[in-house]
Design a protein around this motif. Structure first.
Motif, short mmCIF file in Angstrom:
data_model
loop_
_atom_site.label_atom_id
_atom_site.label_comp_id
_atom_site.label_asym_id
_atom_site.label_seq_id
_atom_site.Cartn_x
_atom_site.Cartn_y
_atom_site.Cartn_z
N VAL A 147 0.83 -1.19 0.00
CA VAL A 147 0.00 0.00 0.00
C VAL A 147 0.87 1.25 0.00
CG1 VAL A 147 -0.14 -0.02 2.52
CG2 VAL A 147 -1.91 1.15 1.21
N VAL A 148 0.36 2.31 -0.60
CA VAL A 148 1.05 3.60 -0.58
C VAL A 148 0.73 4.30 0.73
CG1 VAL A 148 1.33 5.84 -1.73
CG2 VAL A 148 0.89 3.78 -3.11
N TYR A 192 11.03 4.49 0.38
CA TYR A 192 11.50 3.47 1.30
C TYR A 192 10.26 2.71 1.79
CZ TYR A 192 10.11 6.70 5.07
OH TYR A 192 9.40 7.55 5.89
N VAL A 193 10.47 1.56 2.35
CA VAL A 193 9.35 0.70 2.74
C VAL A 193 9.39 0.41 4.24
CG1 VAL A 193 8.19 -1.51 2.35
CG2 VAL A 193 9.40 -0.38 0.46
N THR A 194 8.27 0.60 4.88
CA THR A 194 8.11 0.16 6.26
C THR A 194 7.08 -0.97 6.27
OG1 THR A 194 6.46 1.91 6.60
CG2 THR A 194 8.72 2.35 7.33
N VAL A 195 7.15 -1.80 7.28
CA VAL A 195 6.25 -2.96 7.35
C VAL A 195 5.45 -2.91 8.64
CG1 VAL A 195 6.10 -5.48 7.36
CG2 VAL A 195 7.90 -4.34 6.02
N GLN A 240 0.95 -5.05 6.23
CA GLN A 240 1.12 -4.04 5.18
C GLN A 240 2.59 -3.75 4.90
OE1 GLN A 240 -1.20 -0.66 6.61
NE2 GLN A 240 -2.83 -1.17 5.14
N PHE A 241 2.89 -3.69 3.61
CA PHE A 241 4.18 -3.19 3.15
C PHE A 241 3.90 -1.79 2.62
CE2 PHE A 241 4.50 -7.70 3.21
CZ PHE A 241 5.82 -7.98 3.57
N ILE A 242 4.36 -0.80 3.36
CA ILE A 242 3.97 0.59 3.10
C ILE A 242 5.06 1.31 2.32
CG2 ILE A 242 3.23 2.75 4.17
CD1 ILE A 242 2.49 1.04 6.66
N LEU A 243 4.69 1.79 1.13
CA LEU A 243 5.62 2.57 0.30
C LEU A 243 5.56 4.03 0.74
CD1 LEU A 243 4.85 1.15 -3.26
CD2 LEU A 243 6.51 0.32 -1.59
N ASN A 244 6.68 4.56 1.19
CA ASN A 244 6.75 5.94 1.64
C ASN A 244 7.50 6.76 0.60
OD1 ASN A 244 5.91 5.73 4.76
ND2 ASN A 244 7.15 3.94 4.22
#
Length: 249
Positions: A147-148, A192-195, A240-244
């Motif tokens: 998800v964005v 960068y990606v946060t989970v 969630q794999f969050i695209l920042n």
């Protein structure tokens, strides 16, 4: 045993052999015996036992004995383990009784006749055929998505991919960094990606700092399995794999 005897025997034949003669009560002809000899048979329930084991084909260790109990014929089976101890995050379970019936909880499986010891003939404190109560676990279907992050543009919060699978199974996310870089939404941006776990906690390092993965591929490789959360719990239930996004200069 004779009328005045208090001796106990293990067999009726032994009692009869030791008391084979009638007594000498004075009984008039045709009258009933005022002091008949009585042989009293007393029954003692046999030792019985039961086991509580894990069955089924899941990631929960199958064949493991969770608990054991002992009692006597027709007594109530009582394990030290209760339903609270049987609960495993990310799984539901049922309990199968020795007669093959299935119950939603251990307490209901042990209620009524299905919770009684059987009548195996055991001469000693060793059960030749212990009863088995089997706990069978089934993985709950879990969800993960890419998800964005919440931003101020049209892509804010957009879900790019959703996958479902069993607790602990590999995610199978097909989206890659190569795919992302070809999408219009990433033009002029890096990210960068946060989970975030399905219990809504973020993945952190040992110091408690939120980990920022440089790529989606790296984030998935480090967290490539469905989480173990229960249904209807107080959380989102979605990994969630969050695209920042980060603007490029």
């Amino acid at each position: 045993m004779g009328s005045n005897s208090t001796t106990s025997y293990s067999k009726l034949s032994a009692a009869m052999a030791a008391n084979s003669l009638y007594n000498d009560t004075n009984t008039a002809s045709g009258a009933s015996d005022a002091d008949p000899q009585i042989f009293t048979v007393s029954y003692v329930a046999n030792y019985q036992s039961a086991n509580l084991v894990v069955g089924g084909n899941t990631q929960i260790s199958s064949g493991v004995t969770v608990d054991s109990a002992a009692g006597v014929t027709s007594g109530h089976v009582s394990f030290g383990t209760n339903d609270s101890a049987l609960r495993v995050a990310g799984y539901r379970y049922t309990v199968k009784t020795p007669d093959g019936k299935t119950y939603a909880t251990l307490s209901s499986a042990l209620a009524g006749t299905t919770g009684l010891y059987d009548n195996t003939n055991n001469a000693t404190n060793s059960d030749a055929a212990p009863q088995t109560y089997t706990v069978e676990y089934a993985a709950i279907t879990q969800t993960a998505e890419v998800v964005v992050a919440e931003t101020e543009d049209e892509y804010s919060g957009q879900v790019l991919e959703t996958v479902t699978g069993d607790t602990g199974a590999a995610l199978g996310i097909k989206l890659t960094d190569a795919t992302l870089q070809s999408m219009e939404m990433t033009q002029g941006y890096t990210y960068y990606v946060t989970v975030k776990h399905a219990d809504d906690s973020l993945v952190t390092d040992e110091a408690g700092n939120v980990i920022r993965y440089a790529t989606l591929d790296e984030a998935i490789a480090a967290n490539n399995s469905f989480d173990a959360v229960d249904e209807n719990a107080d959380h989102s239930g979605i990994k969630q794999f969050i695209l920042n996004p980060v603007p490029s200069y």
